[in-house]
Scaffold this motif. Structure first.
Motif, mmCIF file in Angstrom:
data_model
loop_
_atom_site.group_PDB
_atom_site.id
_atom_site.type_symbol
_atom_site.label_atom_id
_atom_site.label_comp_id
_atom_site.label_asym_id
_atom_site.label_seq_id
_atom_site.Cartn_x
_atom_site.Cartn_y
_atom_site.Cartn_z
ATOM 1 N N ILE A 55 0.853 -1.197 0.000
ATOM 2 C CA ILE A 55 0.000 0.000 0.000
ATOM 3 C C ILE A 55 0.888 1.247 0.000
ATOM 4 C CG2 ILE A 55 -1.522 1.352 1.523
ATOM 5 C CD1 ILE A 55 -2.934 -1.383 2.140
ATOM 6 N N LEU A 56 1.962 1.220 0.799
ATOM 7 C CA LEU A 56 2.886 2.365 0.844
ATOM 8 C C LEU A 56 3.647 2.538 -0.467
ATOM 9 C CD1 LEU A 56 4.253 1.868 4.463
ATOM 10 C CD2 LEU A 56 3.015 3.871 3.636
ATOM 11 N N LEU A 57 3.798 1.437 -1.195
ATOM 12 C CA LEU A 57 4.461 1.504 -2.501
ATOM 13 C C LEU A 57 3.545 2.169 -3.529
ATOM 14 C CD1 LEU A 57 7.046 0.453 -3.934
ATOM 15 C CD2 LEU A 57 5.781 -1.618 -4.491
ATOM 16 N N LYS A 58 2.249 1.810 -3.476
ATOM 17 C CA LYS A 58 1.303 2.352 -4.465
ATOM 18 C C LYS A 58 1.030 3.831 -4.221
ATOM 19 C CE LYS A 58 -0.856 -2.124 -5.394
ATOM 20 N NZ LYS A 58 -1.933 -3.051 -5.030
ATOM 21 N N ALA A 59 0.928 4.215 -2.986
ATOM 22 C CA ALA A 59 0.718 5.626 -2.651
ATOM 23 C C ALA A 59 1.211 5.862 -1.218
ATOM 24 C CB ALA A 59 -0.780 5.976 -2.730
ATOM 25 N N PRO A 60 2.112 6.801 -1.007
ATOM 26 C CA PRO A 60 2.610 7.812 -1.944
ATOM 27 C C PRO A 60 3.877 7.389 -2.680
ATOM 28 C CG PRO A 60 3.388 8.323 0.256
ATOM 29 C CD PRO A 60 2.646 7.027 0.365
ATOM 30 N N GLY A 61 4.165 6.108 -2.766
ATOM 31 C CA GLY A 61 5.383 5.691 -3.459
ATOM 32 C C GLY A 61 6.562 5.667 -2.507
ATOM 33 N N THR A 62 6.485 4.797 -1.485
ATOM 34 C CA THR A 62 7.597 4.697 -0.538
ATOM 35 C C THR A 62 8.062 3.243 -0.472
ATOM 36 O OG1 THR A 62 6.072 4.453 1.318
ATOM 37 C CG2 THR A 62 6.915 6.642 0.921
ATOM 38 N N VAL A 63 9.335 3.082 -0.182
ATOM 39 C CA VAL A 63 9.923 1.745 -0.049
ATOM 40 C C VAL A 63 10.706 1.699 1.259
ATOM 41 C CG1 VAL A 63 10.102 1.332 -2.537
ATOM 42 C CG2 VAL A 63 12.002 2.440 -1.330
ATOM 43 N N PRO A 64 10.962 0.499 1.776
ATOM 44 C CA PRO A 64 11.778 0.404 2.987
ATOM 45 C C PRO A 64 13.108 1.131 2.792
ATOM 46 C CG PRO A 64 10.763 -1.708 2.521
ATOM 47 C CD PRO A 64 10.463 -0.818 1.344
ATOM 48 N N ALA A 65 13.518 1.897 3.815
ATOM 49 C CA ALA A 65 14.710 2.732 3.683
ATOM 50 C C ALA A 65 15.975 1.885 3.583
ATOM 51 C CB ALA A 65 14.787 3.690 4.871
ATOM 52 N N ALA A 66 15.943 0.674 4.127
ATOM 53 C CA ALA A 66 17.097 -0.229 4.067
ATOM 54 C C ALA A 66 16.626 -1.553 3.478
ATOM 55 C CB ALA A 66 17.655 -0.429 5.474
ATOM 56 N N PRO A 67 17.561 -2.378 2.977
ATOM 57 C CA PRO A 67 17.135 -3.694 2.477
ATOM 58 C C PRO A 67 16.290 -4.410 3.529
ATOM 59 C CG PRO A 67 19.422 -3.312 1.905
ATOM 60 C CD PRO A 67 19.004 -2.162 2.792
ATOM 61 N N VAL A 68 15.181 -4.981 3.085
ATOM 62 C CA VAL A 68 14.154 -5.433 4.024
ATOM 63 C C VAL A 68 14.134 -6.959 4.146
ATOM 64 C CG1 VAL A 68 12.325 -5.528 2.259
ATOM 65 C CG2 VAL A 68 11.723 -5.112 4.652
ATOM 66 N N TRP A 69 13.740 -7.446 5.319
ATOM 67 C CA TRP A 69 13.496 -8.879 5.517
ATOM 68 C C TRP A 69 12.003 -9.143 5.348
ATOM 69 C CZ3 TRP A 69 16.659 -13.101 6.233
ATOM 70 C CH2 TRP A 69 18.026 -12.812 6.322
ATOM 71 N N ILE A 70 11.692 -10.161 4.572
ATOM 72 C CA ILE A 70 10.305 -10.556 4.344
ATOM 73 C C ILE A 70 10.155 -12.004 4.806
ATOM 74 C CG2 ILE A 70 8.480 -10.883 2.612
ATOM 75 C CD1 ILE A 70 9.932 -8.851 0.837
ATOM 76 N N ALA A 71 9.066 -12.296 5.533
ATOM 77 C CA ALA A 71 8.825 -13.666 5.986
ATOM 78 C C ALA A 71 7.414 -14.065 5.610
ATOM 79 C CB ALA A 71 9.007 -13.761 7.500
ATOM 80 N N GLY A 72 7.250 -15.307 5.226
ATOM 81 C CA GLY A 72 5.914 -15.815 4.962
ATOM 82 C C GLY A 72 5.825 -16.577 3.668
ATOM 83 N N CYS A 73 4.600 -16.660 3.151
ATOM 84 C CA CYS A 73 4.401 -17.303 1.855
ATOM 85 C C CYS A 73 3.123 -16.773 1.220
ATOM 86 C CB CYS A 73 4.374 -18.828 1.997
ATOM 87 S SG CYS A 73 2.820 -19.545 2.509
ATOM 88 N N GLY A 74 2.983 -17.025 -0.054
ATOM 89 C CA GLY A 74 1.800 -16.563 -0.782
ATOM 90 C C GLY A 74 2.195 -15.674 -1.940
ATOM 91 N N PRO A 75 1.328 -15.610 -2.964
ATOM 92 C CA PRO A 75 1.655 -14.839 -4.156
ATOM 93 C C PRO A 75 1.966 -13.366 -3.866
ATOM 94 C CG PRO A 75 -0.291 -16.200 -4.535
ATOM 95 C CD PRO A 75 0.062 -16.342 -3.090
ATOM 96 N N LEU A 76 1.267 -12.776 -2.897
ATOM 97 C CA LEU A 76 1.480 -11.349 -2.645
ATOM 98 C C LEU A 76 2.907 -11.055 -2.178
ATOM 99 C CD1 LEU A 76 0.198 -8.505 -2.564
ATOM 100 C CD2 LEU A 76 -0.393 -8.939 -0.183
ATOM 101 N N ALA A 77 3.471 -11.957 -1.373
ATOM 102 C CA ALA A 77 4.838 -11.741 -0.895
ATOM 103 C C ALA A 77 5.813 -11.754 -2.075
ATOM 104 C CB ALA A 77 5.217 -12.818 0.129
#
Lengths: 102, 464
Positions: B139-161
C-alpha cells in the motif's frame, strides 16, 4: 523505516502537519500513517494495557493499531486519515480520557 | 432518506464491475468506499499511477484496473468515496459516515464487496513497531510511493509476498532476506492440480514462477522451510530469530520485518447481518455460504469478490457482474438481450479460478500460523497471549463466552486480528473441526463512529 521513491517537485510537498508539536512535511493526498513511517520515531501510540509501543501494521484499516489523536476529530485510524495542512496529530499514550472532541 | 435500488459496499474490482452492470441497466446504484479513489486494495491509486514509471513497475495486472475504474466512473452509479459503513440492519437500512456527514440509506439490495484482509499470523513479537504486513508495505508503494529505507526482511508465503518483492526490486528497493514459510506441498496431489492449472492458466503460473526465480536471484538471503519466527526487540524490532524445519536457529538484525501468510475474506460485514459462513479447508479460511449468484443466506444480501472467497481480481470482476445480473433479475429489471451475459461471466469466472486449487495447495499456511506457542499475543488490542486464553478454555466455552471472560476480540479491531486464532485454539482444545466453532458475534458499530455522528441522525429521523 521507509523512504520516498521520488522527491516531489517544489509544491508537491506543500503540506505540513504537526506531530506532537513538531512540524513534519507531508505529501498532499497521503495518509497520516504513511507520513509516520518515514519518521525516525515511527510509532503511533502506547497501549492502554501495558504502555507497549505500536505502529501501523496493516495500513488498510483492519488492525486498528494505528489509532492516533487528530485535533477536532478524536482517535482515528492514521492509515485511513488523509493529511491536511496544519493538521495536529498526537500520539495516543495509554488509555484515552473522555474529552469533548466535536 | 436515500432509497437506491442497490447499495454496494466497496469500490474494488467486484464492486465497480457490479455497479457498471447494474447502472447501465438503469438501476439506481450507490457505491460507498473507505478510500478516496476507486480501485480497492489491488488497484489502489491506479488513476494517479497510470502512465508513470511507478505504474509500469507495478505491472500489467495492476494497470489493467484502469479500464474498470474508467467504466465505473462513467457508469452513472453514485460514488461516495472516503465513506465508511458502520451499521447495516436486517431491514437493509444502512448507516454511513463520510465527508457529507452521517446518512441513512434504505436500498432494495446490498452487495458486500469488501475484499480480503491478510491472514492474521501471530508470532512472538508481531506487535512490535517495525513488524508490518507485506500488504501494508505494498500500500505504501502504491501511494505515496515509498519503499523500505534499508534492504528489508520478508517472511511468509503466498503470491502477494512474491509480487511485492518483485515490484520492490523493480522500483529500486532491496530484499535483504526472504524467510520462506511455505510447506513442501505433497507432490502427488499438487502435481495433478498443477497439470490442470498449467493447461488452463499457463501464463499466470509462468509469471509466478518468474517472480520466484527473480526473488531467488535478488534476495540477499533465501531461507527455505522456516517453521517458527520471533521478532526481537523491546520498543521496536531489532532483529528476527527463525527456526527451520531441520532445526537450524538463526538470528538476523533488522529494523523492519514484513510478514505475509496469505489472504482471507472480509467477513465482518456479512457476519454482522447473520449471513452463514463455513470453513473452506482448501483455503484455510472461513467463507460466506453463497449460491452460484453470490446470494447469501440473508435475503437481499449478496457477496462478491474476495469477500466471497479468495479468487483474485479477474474472478472478482465476474462475480460482481453475476451478482448485478441476479439483482436485476430479482427486481424484474433485467434488460432484454442479457441472456448471453451470464454464460460469458461464468466462462470467464471458471477460467479465472482454474489455477486457484493449485495455488491454495502450494501456499497452504503452516500449522502453527493457527496455533502459536503460549507466549504469543493472540489479541493485539487487549494484549492477551495464548496461555491467557488456554486457561479460560480449560472448561468448555465458545468464542463468545471466551470474549466475555477474557476480553479477547473486544478491542477496537473487534476480533479482526484474533478471531482465527481464537477459533483454532477452541478447535484444538475441544478436538473439533474449525467449521464447528461458533464465531465471535459481530457487534455494532462495524467501524468506529462518534456519538455526535449518531446524534446528527435525529434530525433526519424526526418527523417534518
Amino acid at each position: 523505516m521507509f523512504r520516498l521513491l521520488e522527491q516531489g517537485r517544489s509544491g508537491e510537498d506543500a503540506v505540513t502537519i504537526d506531530l506532537d508539536g513538531q512540524p513534519v512535511r507531508a505529501r498532499a493526498g497521503e495518509t497520516v500513517a504513511s507520513v509516520l513511517m518515514r519518521e525516525a520515531e515511527a510509532w503511533c501510540r502506547a497501549t492502554p494495557v501495558s504502555q507497549a509501543r505500536r505502529a501501523p501494521y496493516c495500513m488498510m484499516g483492519v488492525c486498528f493499531d494505528c489509532l492516533m489523536l487528530v485535533e477536532g476529530e478524536g482517535l482515528l485510524r492514521a492509515c485511513q486519515t488523509y493529511v491536511r495542512d496544519g493538521m495536529k496529530i498526537r500520539r495516543q499514550i495509554g488509555a484515552r480520557h473522555v474529552v469533548p472532541s466535536c | 432518506m436515500l432509497k437506491p435500488d442497490l447499495l454496494i459496499v466497496g469500490a474494488g474490482p467486484a464492486g465497480m464491475s457490479a455497479a457498471v452492470v447494474a447502472a447501465r441497466a438503469g438501476l439506481s446504484v450507490m457505491v460507498v468506499d473507505e478510500q478516496p479513489t476507486p480501485g480497492g486494495q489491488i488497484w489502489r491509486g491506479i488513476e494517479a499511477n497510470a502512465g508513470t514509471a511507478r505504474g509500469r513497475a507495478l505491472g500489467a495486472p495492476y494497470l489493467s484496473g484502469l479500464a474498470t475504474v474508467r467504466a465505473f466512473r462513467e457508469s452513472g452509479a453514485v460514488y461516495w468515496p472516503s465513506t465508511r459503513v458502520w451499521q447495516i440492519e436486517p431491514t437493509l437500512r444502512t448507516y454511513v459516515t463520510g465527508p457529507d456527514g452521517t446518512l441513512m440509506i434504505q436500498p432494495s439490495a446490498i452487495l458486500i464487496a469488501t475484499g480480503a484482509q491478510e491472514r492474521p499470523a501471530p508470532f512472538r513479537g508481531w506487535t512490535l513497531p517495525g513488524v508490518m504486513t507485506v500488504g501494508a508495505a505494498q500500500i505504501l508503494l502504491k501511494a505515496p510511493g515509498t519503499v523500505p529505507a534499508a534492504p528489508v526482511w520478508i517472511a511468509g508465503c503466498g503470491p502477494l509476498a512474491l509480487l511485492y518483492a518483485h515490484q520492490l526490486v523493480r522500483l529500486g528497493g532491496a530484499v535483504a532476506g526472504f524467510l520462506d514459510t511455505r510447506m513442501p506441498a505433497p507432490l502427488a496431489g499438487a502435481a495433478r492440480l498443477a497439470a490442470g492449472a498449467v493447461l488452463r492458466s499457463g501464463r499466470e503460473l509462468a509469471k509466478g514462477a518468474y517472480w520466484y526465480a527473480d526473488l531467488h536471484r535478488r534476495a540477499g538471503r533465501y531461507v527455505r522451510g522456516v517453521v517458527d519466527l520471533q521478532a526481537l526487540g523491546t520498543d521496536r524490532v531489532e532483529g528476527v530469530r527463525y527456526r527451520t524445519a531441520d532445526g537450524r536457529v538463526e538470528e538476523v538484525e533488522t529494523s523492519l520485518l514484513l510478514i505475509h501468510e496469505g489472504v482471507v475474506p472480509e467477513l465482518h460485514t456479512a457476519r454482522s447481518l447473520g449471513c452463514q459462513t463455513r470453513w473452506h479447508a482448501g483455503q484455510a479460511a472461513y467463507v460466506p455460504v453463497l449460491n452460484e449468484w453470490g446470494e447469501s443466506s440473508v435475503p437481499g444480501i449478496l457477496v462478491a469478490g474476495d469477500a466471497a472467497g479468495i479468487g483474485g481480481a479477474e474472478a472478482a470482476i465476474q462475480r460482481g457482474r453475476l451478482a448485478a445480473l441476479r439483482i436485476l433479475s430479482r427486481l424484474g429489471r433485467l434488460p432484454a438481450g442479457q441472456e448471453g451475459a451470464e454464460a460469458a461471466c461464468r466462462k470467464a469466472l471458471a477460467r479465472a479460478l482454474a489455477p486457484r486449487a493449485f495455488l491454495d495447495r502450494i501456499f497452504m499456511p503452516r500449522e502453527n500460523v493457527f496455533l502459536p506457542d503460549d507466549d504469543t499475543i493472540v489479541c493485539r488490542c487487549e494484549e492477551l497471549r495464548v496461555r491467557d486464553l488456554r486457561g479460560a478454555l480449560s472448561c468448555s466455552v465458545g468464542a463468545n463466552q471466551l470474549k466475555a471472560f477474557t476480553r479477547a476480540g473486544m478491542g477496537p479491531c473487534q476480533g479482526r486480528q484474533c478471531a482465527y486464532t481464537v477459533a483454532s485454539l477452541i478447535a484444538n482444545v475441544e478436538a473439533r473441526p474449525m467449521g464447528d466453532v461458533e464465531p465471535f458475534r459481530v457487534r455494532p458499530p462495524l467501524k468506529p463512529v462518534r456519538l455526535c455522528d449518531v446524534a446528527s441522525l435525529a434530525e433526519e429521523a424526526a418527523p417534518p
